[in-house]
Design a protein around this motif. Structure first.
Motif, PDB file in Angstrom:
ATOM      1  N   VAL A  45     -25.467 -26.356   7.657  1.00  8.34           N
ATOM      2  CA  VAL A  45     -24.262 -26.869   6.866  1.00  8.34           C
ATOM      3  C   VAL A  45     -24.882 -28.269   6.846  1.00  8.34           C
ATOM      4  N   TYR A  46     -24.808 -28.786   5.472  1.00 12.20           N
ATOM      5  CA  TYR A  46     -25.001 -30.295   5.230  1.00 12.20           C
ATOM      6  C   TYR A  46     -23.805 -30.900   4.581  1.00 12.20           C
ATOM      7  N   VAL A  47     -23.544 -32.015   4.993  1.00 12.28           N
ATOM      8  CA  VAL A  47     -22.752 -32.984   4.225  1.00 12.28           C
ATOM      9  C   VAL A  47     -23.547 -34.061   3.643  1.00 12.28           C
ATOM     10  N   GLU A  48     -23.647 -33.916   2.232  1.00  9.41           N
ATOM     11  CA  GLU A  48     -24.426 -34.892   1.489  1.00  9.41           C
ATOM     12  C   GLU A  48     -23.246 -35.930   1.090  1.00  9.41           C
ATOM     13  N   CYS A  49     -23.747 -37.189   1.084  1.00 11.10           N
ATOM     14  CA  CYS A  49     -22.914 -38.418   0.738  1.00 11.10           C
ATOM     15  C   CYS A  49     -23.336 -38.799  -0.645  1.00 11.10           C
ATOM     16  N   LEU A  50     -22.299 -38.556  -1.838  1.00 16.22           N
ATOM     17  CA  LEU A  50     -22.746 -38.832  -3.003  1.00 16.22           C
ATOM     18  C   LEU A  50     -22.511 -40.103  -3.362  1.00 16.22           C
ATOM     19  N   SER A  51     -21.686 -40.810  -2.750  1.00 23.70           N
ATOM     20  CA  SER A  51     -21.442 -42.400  -3.407  1.00 23.70           C
ATOM     21  C   SER A  51     -21.276 -43.317  -2.139  1.00 23.70           C
ATOM     22  N   ASP A  52     -20.988 -44.437  -2.375  1.00 31.60           N
ATOM     23  CA  ASP A  52     -20.897 -45.242  -1.073  1.00 31.60           C
ATOM     24  C   ASP A  52     -19.979 -44.705  -0.204  1.00 31.60           C
ATOM     25  N   TYR A  53     -19.911 -44.844   1.025  1.00 35.42           N
ATOM     26  CA  TYR A  53     -18.859 -44.407   2.035  1.00 35.42           C
ATOM     27  C   TYR A  53     -18.834 -45.006   3.210  1.00 35.42           C
ATOM     28  N   ASP A  54     -17.598 -44.795   3.953  1.00 33.74           N
ATOM     29  CA  ASP A  54     -17.620 -45.723   5.112  1.00 33.74           C
ATOM     30  C   ASP A  54     -18.188 -44.920   6.347  1.00 33.74           C
ATOM     31  N   TYR A  55     -19.002 -45.210   6.917  1.00 33.22           N
ATOM     32  CA  TYR A  55     -19.788 -44.291   7.792  1.00 33.22           C
ATOM     33  C   TYR A  55     -18.840 -43.968   8.974  1.00 33.22           C
ATOM     34  N   GLU A  56     -18.315 -45.024   9.518  1.00 33.42           N
ATOM     35  CA  GLU A  56     -17.328 -44.807  10.891  1.00 33.42           C
ATOM     36  C   GLU A  56     -16.245 -43.780  10.608  1.00 33.42           C
ATOM     37  N   GLU A  57     -15.646 -44.094   9.550  1.00 31.93           N
ATOM     38  CA  GLU A  57     -14.431 -43.219   9.004  1.00 31.93           C
ATOM     39  C   GLU A  57     -15.005 -41.730   8.594  1.00 31.93           C
ATOM     40  N   THR A  58     -15.996 -41.558   8.215  1.00 31.48           N
ATOM     41  CA  THR A  58     -16.837 -40.379   7.740  1.00 31.48           C
ATOM     42  C   THR A  58     -17.022 -39.458   9.120  1.00 31.48           C
ATOM     43  N   VAL A  59     -17.588 -40.284   9.983  1.00 33.72           N
ATOM     44  CA  VAL A  59     -17.853 -39.646  11.624  1.00 33.72           C
ATOM     45  C   VAL A  59     -16.641 -39.118  12.165  1.00 33.72           C
ATOM     46  N   GLU A  60     -15.633 -39.964  12.094  1.00 33.05           N
ATOM     47  CA  GLU A  60     -14.403 -39.894  12.795  1.00 33.05           C
ATOM     48  C   GLU A  60     -13.753 -38.580  12.111  1.00 33.05           C
ATOM     49  N   CYS A  61     -13.901 -38.329  10.730  1.00 37.29           N
ATOM     50  CA  CYS A  61     -13.109 -37.073  10.061  1.00 37.29           C
ATOM     51  C   CYS A  61     -14.094 -35.803  10.725  1.00 37.29           C
ATOM     52  N   LEU A  62     -15.486 -36.078  10.592  1.00 42.10           N
ATOM     53  CA  LEU A  62     -16.018 -34.976  11.049  1.00 42.10           C
ATOM     54  C   LEU A  62     -15.891 -34.560  12.378  1.00 42.10           C
ATOM     55  N   LEU A  77     -26.407 -33.379   8.991  1.00 42.00           N
ATOM     56  CA  LEU A  77     -26.487 -32.147   9.302  1.00 42.00           C
ATOM     57  C   LEU A  77     -25.553 -31.937  10.404  1.00 42.00           C
ATOM     58  N   ILE A  78     -25.053 -30.756  10.080  1.00 42.80           N
ATOM     59  CA  ILE A  78     -23.802 -30.511  11.000  1.00 42.80           C
ATOM     60  C   ILE A  78     -24.331 -28.953  11.920  1.00 42.80           C
ATOM     61  N   LYS A  79     -24.123 -29.216  13.469  1.00 40.11           N
ATOM     62  CA  LYS A  79     -24.662 -28.318  14.063  1.00 40.11           C
ATOM     63  C   LYS A  79     -23.600 -27.682  14.482  1.00 40.11           C
ATOM     64  N   TYR A  80     -23.523 -26.379  14.633  1.00 37.72           N
ATOM     65  CA  TYR A  80     -22.440 -25.533  15.159  1.00 37.72           C
ATOM     66  C   TYR A  80     -22.931 -24.406  16.165  1.00 37.72           C
ATOM     67  N   GLY A  81     -22.416 -24.320  17.336  1.00 37.39           N
ATOM     68  CA  GLY A  81     -22.802 -23.569  18.423  1.00 37.39           C
ATOM     69  C   GLY A  81     -22.066 -22.035  18.124  1.00 37.39           C
ATOM     70  N   GLU A  82     -21.050 -22.018  19.022  1.00 39.42           N
ATOM     71  CA  GLU A  82     -20.447 -20.322  19.025  1.00 39.42           C
ATOM     72  C   GLU A  82     -20.618 -19.854  17.769  1.00 39.42           C
ATOM     73  N   ILE A  83     -20.290 -20.299  16.698  1.00 37.61           N
ATOM     74  CA  ILE A  83     -20.230 -19.591  15.567  1.00 37.61           C
ATOM     75  C   ILE A  83     -21.277 -19.085  14.912  1.00 37.61           C
ATOM     76  N   GLY A  84     -22.463 -19.549  15.448  1.00 33.98           N
ATOM     77  CA  GLY A  84     -23.655 -19.275  14.881  1.00 33.98           C
ATOM     78  C   GLY A  84     -24.084 -17.922  15.441  1.00 33.98           C
ATOM     79  N   ILE A  85     -23.303 -17.039  16.593  1.00 37.40           N
ATOM     80  CA  ILE A  85     -23.806 -16.101  17.225  1.00 37.40           C
ATOM     81  C   ILE A  85     -22.773 -14.776  16.940  1.00 37.40           C
ATOM     82  N   ALA A 124     -15.577 -20.796   6.464  1.00 39.69           N
ATOM     83  CA  ALA A 124     -14.141 -21.531   7.168  1.00 39.69           C
ATOM     84  C   ALA A 124     -14.678 -22.889   7.515  1.00 39.69           C
ATOM     85  N   LEU A 125     -15.705 -23.202   8.184  1.00 40.20           N
ATOM     86  CA  LEU A 125     -16.350 -24.269   8.657  1.00 40.20           C
ATOM     87  C   LEU A 125     -16.526 -25.417   7.321  1.00 40.20           C
ATOM     88  N   VAL A 126     -17.088 -24.989   6.469  1.00 37.86           N
ATOM     89  CA  VAL A 126     -17.474 -25.770   5.199  1.00 37.86           C
ATOM     90  C   VAL A 126     -15.907 -26.014   4.488  1.00 37.86           C
TER      91      VAL A 126
END
Ligand code: ATP
Ligand code: MG
Length: 393
Positions: free
Chosen positions: A51-68, A7-15, A26-28
């Motif tokens: 905004v949600y990122v759904e993982c549809l296959s096996d994925y590398d948790y650390e790498e995915t978090v780094e990208c986000l 689950l993606i939390k966004y601050g400023e852009i919510g207002i 743009a965020l998506v």
């Protein structure tokens, strides 16, 4: 733990009121772009103001978090597990096993924060909070309830499915790229300019870059270093159109015709002029430099005044009030420092005078530039026409 989505939390852009969807889109888009660097298949969706990122296959948790963590606009990344919505007992079991796996042995205060978006669920939010609070206390001996200032919030969202999350990994903040227009970064191989680009990109600005190359005085490796730095900045800023300007002839000509103590300042005025040409050509609304007041002779207030004088676009200097140590701290954090300190020559250092003017006078400098009248216009034209463009990703 096998997290199934974020689950993606966004601050400023919510207002941003009516513009909200522009920011969310743009965020998506930027999340999708960043996840191209992670192994795995993902779906990025926007529903009910989340905004949600759904993982549809096996994925590398650390790498995915780094990208986000590199996507501007994100303030928090919550790893989520979701389970089928099969009634109260099933929910209790899912939450118990979640807390046991995630927080085994932990001593802390907590509360449950349930949201029942799906009203067909038999208990309301308050009832879910109370029931799950008890169940968690039963299985977690180190946990105590604190509803006012808990160290841990176990969030439960009852929708089509049930979403459980409690961890919030900080994101970079800022605004998604592409929501604030474009600017052209004067990118050298140093420590400062990549940081300056990062800081302006963080406000949602798309970046083009201009590098002044002086072969054979600056080597292919010096150029490659700048490409590498652009690549590091692009991990945050998105694709960067990098202009490599051959600056040798202009530098030699200035060296030949102008007083040597004014060399740097005159050279910088030509850099700004050429960078502004490319900025305008690409519909950019400003220039960006890594200047900071007083750092070197060409960055005294007098020098900045004289350099700035050739520009009609605004020049953004996000490092203007920062000390070198503060700039280095950002460079280390964003991963540009190691590349920046590689010892390749820069075109500025090669022609630098022993005692450059620190308080240039605009009239004097303009007069010195008249010594260039004969050829400079055609040289600038030539430099622009022979500029190499690299699209850096
Ligand atoms: P940096 O660490 O970014 O190289 P610096 O401390 O070396 O900065 P200067 O050489 O005075 O400072 O340059 C000031 C700014 O001018 C840089 O931050 C950059 O924006 C721009 N600049 C300097 N040299 C170049 C170059 N060769 N190509 C493009 N931009 C440059
Ligand atoms: Mg430099």
């Amino acid at each position: 733990m096998n997290y199934t989505s974020f689950l993606i939390k966004y601050g400023e852009i919510g207002i941003k009121g009516k513009n909200r969807h522009i920011f969310e889109d743009a965020l998506v888009r930027q999340i999708k772009y960043s996840l191209e660097n992670a192994d795995g298949k993902f779906e990025v969706t926007k529903k009910q103001g989340r905004v949600y990122v759904e993982c549809l296959s096996d994925y590398d948790y650390e790498e995915t978090v780094e990208c986000l963590k590199r996507v501007f606009g994100i303030v928090g990344i919550c790893p989520v597990i979701h389970v089928e919505n099969n009634g109260v007992d099933s929910l209790c079991r899912a939450v118990e096993s979640y807390v046991k796996e995630a927080y085994d042995g932990r001593v802390c205060t907590f509360k449950v924060n349930a949201r029942r978006a799906n009203k067909s669920f038999s208990l309301n939010s308050m009832e879910i909070n109370a029931l799950l609070g008890e169940k968690i206390l039963d299985v977690m001996p180190g946990f105590t309830v604190d509803v006012h200032k808990p160290e841990l919030i176990i969030n439960i969202e009852i929708r089509e499915k049930v979403y459980i999350y409690s961890d919030i990994i900080p994101g970079p903040g800022g605004m998604p790229i592409g929501t604030s227009g474009k600017a052209a970064l004067l990118l050298s191989g140093g420590i400062d300019s990549p940081v300056a680009g990062y800081m302006i990109a963080k406000r949602g600005v798309q970046i083009d870059a201009v590098y002044f190359h002086a072969p054979p005085y600056t080597s292919e490796r010096a150029k490659q270093k700048v490409v590498d730095l652009a690549q590091s900045v692009a991990k945050y800023a998105g694709p960067i159109k990098l202009h490599i300007v051959n600056f040798t002839d202009i530098q030699l000509y200035i060296y030949d015709k102008c007083p040597h103590d004014e060399l740097t300042i005159i050279m910088r005025r030509y850099m700004m002029r050429i960078a502004e040409h490319f900025a305008k050509e690409n519909n950019a609304l400003g220039l960006i430099t890594g200047e900071s007041i007083g750092q070197v002779a060409s960055q005294t207030m007098q020098s900045l005044f004289v350099t700035n004088e050739v520009c009609s676009l605004p020049v953004y200097r996000p490092l203007i009030g920062m000390d070198k140590q503060e700039i280095i701290a950002v460079a280390e954090r964003i991963g540009t420092f190691e590349t920046s300190i590689l010892p390749y020559e820069d075109c500025c250092t090669i022609f630098v005078a022993k005692h450059p003017v620190t308080k240039p006078n605009l009239k004097v400098i303009k007069h010195s530039e008249t010594y260039l009248n004969e050829k400079i216009e055609s040289m600038v034209k030539e430099a622009i026409e022979t500029t190499e463009i690299i699209n850096v990703k």
